[in-house]
Design a protein around this motif. Structure first.
Motif, PDB file in Angstrom:
ATOM      1  N   ASP A  65       0.813  -1.218   0.000  1.00  0.00           N
ATOM      2  CA  ASP A  65       0.000   0.000   0.000  1.00  0.00           C
ATOM      3  C   ASP A  65       0.850   1.273   0.000  1.00  0.00           C
ATOM      4  O   ASP A  65       0.297   2.368  -0.058  1.00  0.00           O
ATOM      5  N   VAL A  85      -2.360   8.045  -4.776  1.00  0.00           N
ATOM      6  CA  VAL A  85      -1.978   6.760  -5.359  1.00  0.00           C
ATOM      7  C   VAL A  85      -0.595   6.926  -5.973  1.00  0.00           C
ATOM      8  O   VAL A  85      -0.274   7.988  -6.525  1.00  0.00           O
ATOM      9  N   ASP A 245     -10.188   2.987  -6.246  1.00  0.00           N
ATOM     10  CA  ASP A 245     -10.245   1.550  -5.970  1.00  0.00           C
ATOM     11  C   ASP A 245     -10.173   0.753  -7.265  1.00  0.00           C
ATOM     12  O   ASP A 245      -9.480  -0.271  -7.347  1.00  0.00           O
ATOM     13  N   LYS A 248      -6.580   0.887  -8.666  1.00  0.00           N
ATOM     14  CA  LYS A 248      -5.640   0.048  -7.927  1.00  0.00           C
ATOM     15  C   LYS A 248      -5.841  -1.433  -8.231  1.00  0.00           C
ATOM     16  O   LYS A 248      -4.883  -2.225  -8.218  1.00  0.00           O
ATOM     17  N   GLN A 249      -7.078  -1.823  -8.497  1.00  0.00           N
ATOM     18  CA  GLN A 249      -7.354  -3.216  -8.835  1.00  0.00           C
ATOM     19  C   GLN A 249      -6.677  -3.618 -10.138  1.00  0.00           C
ATOM     20  O   GLN A 249      -6.306  -4.772 -10.337  1.00  0.00           O
ATOM     21  N   GLN A 251      -3.930  -2.014 -11.382  1.00  0.00           N
ATOM     22  CA  GLN A 251      -2.512  -1.694 -11.351  1.00  0.00           C
ATOM     23  C   GLN A 251      -1.711  -2.914 -10.920  1.00  0.00           C
ATOM     24  O   GLN A 251      -2.126  -3.669 -10.042  1.00  0.00           O
TER      25      GLN A 251
END
Length: 369
Positions: A65, A85, A245, A248-249, A251
Motif C-alpha cells: 500500500d 496513489v 479503488d 488500484k485493482q 494496477q
C-alpha cells in the motif's frame, strides 16, 4: 525551407541524447541538456547518501500500500493520504487513468505532451484538440474553451504549467473550469509535472480542488523537479474513491520498487534542496527572460515551468537551424517543430546553471539578437 527538406532533416526528442551523439559525433557526456527540462542541481546529496546506506532494502518487497510514501506525498502536497496513489512514473498513472476512463470523446489542450494522445488512441474513443493561441500568449481563454466542450465530451486533459508553452492557469481559473466540467459530467486530468517550478505553487496548483471535486485527478512525479527520471516514481491525487479503488485493482502490484519508494520519502522532505532549486530556477528564469526581451528576432513568452518557449522572428531561420547552431556548440535545446498544433518556428530550452545559461543566450544571440 522546402517540404522535402523539412521531411529529411532529423527530428530529435528532448531525451534523444544517444541519437544526437551518433548524428553529430559529439560525446554525449559533453552535451549540456537544455532540452530535457530536468533540475540542473541533479540528485539531492542527502537522497544519494541515504540510498547508498540503505541498498539492502531491495532484498524485501515494498509495502503493497506504500503507506509511508503516501503519507510523505500527502504531507508534501498538503492533501489527504486517502486521495494519493503511487505509480511507476507519472506515465503509468496517465495510462491507467486514460484506460479506466475509457472516454467516448476526450478533449486535449495543446500543443502538449504527445503521450496523452498516444494513450487515448489505444482506447478507441474520439480525440479532439483545443490548441492554445499565440495571440493569447498560449493561455487558455476559458470562455472560448467552453464552446469547444461538445455535448459528448466526457474527458478533458491539460498540463499546468503546460509543456512546451510554459503557460499556466491559476487555481481560481481551474476551479471555475473543473466546476463547469462537473456540471457537464466531464472528468478532468491535470498534469502538474512542472508545478513546483512556478513562481507561486499555491497560485496555480489544483491540488486543493481535489477535496471539492471528484471529477478531477492531479498527476505528478519526481523526474523533473527532483532530477530523478530513472527512479520512475509518480503519484496521483483524487478524491474519487470508487475510481481510485478501480484503478488500484488494475494496477500491477508493487509497481514501484523498494528503493524508489524509500528515496521518494526522503526527497519530498529535503527542504534545503527544494529551496535551493526554487531559488535557482526563479532567479535564472527572470534573467533569461530579461535578456531575450532585447533580442530583435526572438519572442519569449511568460514562463511558469523551468523552461522558456521562444518564437523565431527572423525570416529564413528555422527552429532546426537554431537547434543545429546550438548543438554544434555542445548545447542541446528543443526544436519544437514536432509539437502538433504549434504553428510557426519555435524552440524551447530549460533553465540550467548560470554559466550554462549565459553560454546558451550568447549562442542564441548570434542568430536572433
Amino acid at each position: 525551407m522546402s517540404e522535402n527538406q523539412k521531411q529529411t532533416r532529423p527530428a530529435f526528442h528532448g531525451s534523444d541524447i544517444e541519437q544526437i551523439e551518433k548524428y553529430y559525433g559529439i560525446p554525449k557526456e559533453t552535451i549540456i541538456k537544455f532540452g530535457a527540462n530536468v533540475n540542473p542541481l541533479g540528485l539531492s546529496a542527502s537522497v544519494r547518501k541515504a540510498m547508498a546506506e540503505h541498498l539492502d532494502i531491495i532484498t524485501s518487497y515494498p509495502d503493497r500500500d506504500y503507506k509511508t510514501l503516501r503519507q510523505a506525498i500527502a504531507g508534501y502536497c498538503n492533501t489527504d493520504i486517502n486521495y494519493v496513489v503511487t505509480g511507476n512514473g507519472s506515465t503509468e498513472l496517465i495510462s491507467l487513468l486514460i484506460t479506466q476512463r475509457n472516454a467516448r470523446h476526450a478533449l486535449v489542450i495543446g500543443p502538449t505532451y504527445s503521450e496523452y494522445e498516444r494513450e487515448l488512441s489505444l482506447t478507441g474513443g474520439r480525440i479532439s484538440n483545443y490548441n492554445l493561441e499565440e495571440s493569447q500568449e498560449f493561455r487558455i481563454d476559458l470562455r472560448h474553451l467552453e464552446y469547444a466542450l461538445d455535448d459528448d465530451v466526457d474527458f478533458l486533459i491539460l498540463c499546468n504549467p503546460n509543456n512546451p508553452t510554459s503557460s499556466a492557469l491559476t487555481c481560481d481559473e481551474l476551479d471555475s473550469l473543473v466546476k463547469r466540467c462537473k456540471e457537464r459530467k466531464i472528468f478532468v486530468m491535470i498534469d502538474e509535472t512542472y508545478v513546483e517550478f512556478a513562481p507561486s505553487i499555491d497560485e496555480i496548483s489544483a491540488v486543493p480542488l481535489t477535496a471539492r471535486y471528484d471529477n478531477l485527478m492531479i498527476i505528478r512525479g519526481v523526474s523533473k523537479f527532483f532530477a530523478a527520471p530513472g527512479l520512475r516514481l509518480g503519484y496521483g491525487i483524487t478524491s474519487n474513491r470508487a475510481f481510485l479503488d478501480n484503478l488500484k485493482q488494475r494496477q500491477n502490484p508493487w509497481s514501484l520498487n523498494s528503493l524508489g519508494a524509500f528515496a521518494g520519502e526522503i526527497m519530498l522532505k529535503d527542504r534545503d534542496y527544494i529551496s535551493r532549486t526554487r531559488e535557482l530556477i526563479l532567479s535564472e528564469r527572470r534573467k533569461c527572460l530579461t535578456v531575450l526581451e532585447d533580442y530583435r528576432y526572438a519572442k519569449a513568452y511568460p514562463a511558469y515551468g523551468n523552461f522558456i518557449l521562444v518564437k523565431i522572428l527572423k525570416e529564413g531561420i528555422t527552429s532546426f537551424d537554431v537547434f543545429d547552431h546550438a548543438i554544434r556548440q555542445g548545447m542541446m535545446i528543443r526544436d519544437c517543430s514536432s509539437f502538433s498544433g504549434l504553428s510557426g518556428e519555435y524552440i524551447r530550452f530549460c533553465i540550467m546553471m548560470p554559466k550554462d545559461n549565459e553560454r546558451l543566450l550568447h549562442c542564441l544571440g548570434e542568430l536572433l539578437a
